[in-house]
Design a protein around this motif. Structure first.
Motif, short mmCIF file in Angstrom:
data_model
loop_
_atom_site.label_atom_id
_atom_site.label_comp_id
_atom_site.label_asym_id
_atom_site.label_seq_id
_atom_site.Cartn_x
_atom_site.Cartn_y
_atom_site.Cartn_z
N UNK A 1 0.83 -1.21 0.00
CA UNK A 1 0.00 0.00 0.00
C UNK A 1 0.86 1.26 0.00
N UNK A 2 1.97 1.20 0.75
CA UNK A 2 2.85 2.37 0.81
C UNK A 2 3.40 2.71 -0.57
N UNK A 3 3.85 1.71 -1.31
CA UNK A 3 4.41 1.96 -2.63
C UNK A 3 3.33 2.42 -3.61
N UNK A 4 2.09 1.93 -3.44
CA UNK A 4 1.00 2.41 -4.28
C UNK A 4 0.78 3.90 -4.06
N UNK A 5 0.82 4.33 -2.79
CA UNK A 5 0.66 5.74 -2.48
C UNK A 5 1.83 6.56 -3.00
N UNK A 6 3.02 5.99 -2.92
CA UNK A 6 4.20 6.66 -3.46
C UNK A 6 4.06 6.85 -4.97
N UNK A 7 3.52 5.84 -5.64
CA UNK A 7 3.33 5.94 -7.09
C UNK A 7 2.30 7.01 -7.43
N UNK A 8 1.25 7.13 -6.63
CA UNK A 8 0.27 8.20 -6.85
C UNK A 8 0.95 9.56 -6.76
N UNK A 9 1.81 9.73 -5.74
CA UNK A 9 2.51 11.00 -5.60
C UNK A 9 3.43 11.26 -6.80
N UNK A 10 4.12 10.22 -7.25
CA UNK A 10 5.02 10.38 -8.40
C UNK A 10 4.24 10.82 -9.64
N UNK B 1 4.68 14.50 -11.20
CA UNK B 1 5.55 14.42 -12.36
C UNK B 1 4.85 14.60 -13.69
N UNK B 2 3.55 14.82 -13.68
CA UNK B 2 2.82 14.94 -14.94
C UNK B 2 2.19 16.30 -15.13
N UNK B 3 1.50 16.51 -16.25
CA UNK B 3 0.92 17.82 -16.57
C UNK B 3 -0.50 17.98 -16.03
N UNK B 4 -0.87 17.24 -14.98
CA UNK B 4 -2.26 17.13 -14.58
C UNK B 4 -2.75 18.32 -13.75
N UNK B 5 -3.98 18.73 -14.01
CA UNK B 5 -4.66 19.69 -13.14
C UNK B 5 -5.30 18.98 -11.97
N UNK B 6 -5.79 17.77 -12.22
CA UNK B 6 -6.47 16.99 -11.20
C UNK B 6 -6.05 15.52 -11.32
N UNK B 7 -5.85 14.88 -10.16
CA UNK B 7 -5.62 13.44 -10.12
C UNK B 7 -6.74 12.84 -9.28
N UNK B 8 -7.52 11.95 -9.89
CA UNK B 8 -8.61 11.25 -9.20
C UNK B 8 -8.11 9.84 -8.90
N UNK B 9 -8.19 9.43 -7.63
CA UNK B 9 -7.66 8.14 -7.22
C UNK B 9 -8.80 7.22 -6.80
#
Length: 385
Positions: free
Chosen positions: A109-118, A122-130
């Motif tokens: 779970x920790x690495x999944x959350x880390x990947x969400x942060x990355x 690191x992208x051009x996003x205005x919004x990230x929906x998880x």
């Protein structure tokens, strides 16, 4: 940038509603990424297309990705764990003890959350929906940055024995710094908020109430509840089927009314009716988004803002500490003093909260709850803290 986390009990439809929200945001001109950390891998089903571990375009402003937490463990954690084991063993620790000390519960779970942060940063996003996993997994996920920081402090607090600037010290320092950045990201209400999805059933609502308390304890803002799969109102239809639908909808409305009367969800709940056909594809998802948001901005949420977790007021010969944690009438609450911290446990979820400096010389004399949370009474000598 904004981050919206969707969670709820398994099977309540959070994946569909997360996908619908992402589609609506993209439709309003925002560059949107929807990420699934749910091991069920159902986000691709909602869009009717396969998804991989890197973002792929669903529409001109909408991309989607399925996080492979198992793959992240294989590629990322094993290397750091080998470093930790080697350094601990080199410091004179038994190899078996070194093996046990480097077992990190919840690393998936920790690495999944880390990947969400990355992906978010690191992208051009205005919004990230998880699209998060079911509630229990999500609560573990959101608690991990704080919990593992404490673990690192306890296990590696004797760093001088490991040698100056050793690889393990550097590795633990990097991990600790990263965990602190995750915690900051999650608890910043201007960036991250949670949408809690539920179906109007008493067992589901009971779990949702516990979830609200747990998230409040961790300082994570919930800006909306979504009651999904309400039975369509049969209107003036007659017959056995219409009677069954009418009865079922009446029961669902009663459950939602109880939620509101208990102080949960007042002004927060949006409603989505059940559909005869499973919504798949952008057109069906946008139809759900219209019912969910009625043309309003999905980013606005439907909350009333967030109160500070702790508020202190003078009272008689001491102080009152208000802890803004929503509580149901049947909530099990336990308080304890641990050095300069207040240990609060609500329905099995525990958190240590640092007491304001003013209250550290004081002792707890009582506690009660009201519609806004816990009120803890403390006595002490004013002017001596």
């Amino acid at each position: 940038m904004r981050i919206l986390l969707f969670t709820g009990k398994g099977g309540v439809g959070k994946t569909t509603l997360a996908a619908a929200t992402a589609a609506a945001l993209a439709g309003r001109g925002r560059k949107t990424l929807v990420v699934s950390t749910d091991p069920a891998h159902s986000l691709g089903d909602a869009f009717g297309r396969p998804l991989g571990a890197e973002p792929s375009e669903v529409d001109s402003l909408l991309s989607a990705v399925q996080v492979d937490s198992r793959g992240l463990v294989d590629s990322t954690w094993h290397e750091l764990r080998r470093e930790l084991r080697s350094s601990l063993a080199g410091a004179g620790l038994d190899s078996l003890d070194a093996e046990e000390l480097t077992v990190l519960p919840g690393v998936d779970e920790l690495l999944a959350l880390t990947e969400v942060q990355r992906l978010a940063e690191g992208g051009p996003w205005d919004v990230v929906v998880v699209d998060c996993g079911p509630t229990a997994e999500t609560l573990r996920l959101l608690a991990l940055p704080e919990a593992i920081s404490g673990y690192l402090t306890r296990v590696f607090g004797w760093q001088p024995k490991l040698g100056k600037r050793s690889r393990v010290v550097e590795s633990v320092h990097r991990l600790g710094t990263h965990l602190e950045s995750l915690r900051t990201l999650l608890t910043d209400p201007s960036v991250t908020t949670v949408r809690l999805v539920l179906t109007p059933e008493r067992m589901v609502v009971a779990e949702s109430r516990r979830t609200l308390s747990s998230l409040a304890l961790r300082g994570i803002r919930v800006d909306g509840l979504i009651a999904n799969r309400l039975m369509p109102a049969p209107g003036f239809w007659r017959g056995a089927a219409a009677s069954w639908m009418r009865t079922r909808r009446t029961q669902q409305n009663a459950v939602l009314a109880e939620l509101t009367e208990a102080g949960f969800g007042s002004g927060l709940v949006r409603r989505v009716e059940h559909r005869a056909v499973e919504p798949v594809g952008l057109a069906a998802l946008l139809e759900i988004a219209q019912e969910l948001y009625h043309g309003q901005d999905p980013l606005a949420g439907n909350g009333k803002g967030v109160s500070p977790l702790l508020q202190v007021t003078e009272s008689g010969e001491g102080y009152q500490l208000r802890v803004a944690v929503p509580l149901g009438q049947d909530a099990e609450v336990d308080l304890a003093r641990v050095d300069d911290d207040l240990a609060i446990t609500v329905d099995g979820f525990r958190r240590l909260i640092a007491l304001p400096e003013l209250l550290r010389p004081c002792r707890i004399t009582g506690a009660e709850s009201d519609a806004h949370g816990l009120v803890v009474s403390l006595a002490g000598n004013r002017g001596h803290g």
